[in-house]
Design an enzyme around this catalytic site. Sequence first.
Site, PDB file in Angstrom:
ATOM      1  N   ASP A  18      58.687  64.731  80.341  1.00 38.79           N
ATOM      2  CA  ASP A  18      58.071  63.833  81.317  1.00 38.79           C
ATOM      3  C   ASP A  18      56.660  64.305  81.654  1.00 38.79           C
ATOM      4  OD1 ASP A  18      57.487  62.091  83.413  1.00 38.79           O
ATOM      5  OD2 ASP A  18      59.470  62.278  84.308  1.00 38.79           O
ATOM      6  N   HIS A  20      54.679  62.629  84.089  1.00 43.74           N
ATOM      7  CA  HIS A  20      54.271  61.968  85.332  1.00 43.74           C
ATOM      8  C   HIS A  20      53.876  63.014  86.371  1.00 43.74           C
ATOM      9  CE1 HIS A  20      56.627  58.731  83.434  1.00 43.74           C
ATOM     10  NE2 HIS A  20      55.764  57.942  84.038  1.00 43.74           N
TER      11      HIS A  20
END
Length: 151
Positions: A18, A20
């Site tokens: 990920d 983000h």
Amino acid sequence: MVVNTMSRTVVLGVIGSDAHVVGITILEQALSAAGFDVVNLGVQSSQKEFADAAVEHSAEAVLVSSLYGHAEQDCQGFHEVLEEANVDALTYIGGNLAVGQDDFDQTRATFEELGFDRVFDSETDPEEAIAALERDLNITTTESEQVTVTS
């Protein structure tokens, strides 16, 4: 009045593949403003990086973020990695933890079964997570002080 004499250090990061960063940036700022020492691992952090940072900084809590929906796969074996490194810290996870997450009660149960102390969805305000962290750490501090007083 209970005085928290512990470090109040937390490790924060985004697990797995990920990338983000917005959520942990906001959480880092909120935790810092609340008086925590924050070790921010950034994005795409491995389980071992979380464990190593928790040991190095004597963290009281490890906070895992994931927004791309694959946290369950990324967190398989996470608590075993922490245990092998002798990490004794609260573990929280939050974000968009499952693809098509529509039943958060089931998602929460899944991550509690994986060993997380608290599970938050992507709509959780940082203040709510910080309040839970402060409550949980106060309980831990009180218990350790009671052991010291009665020993």
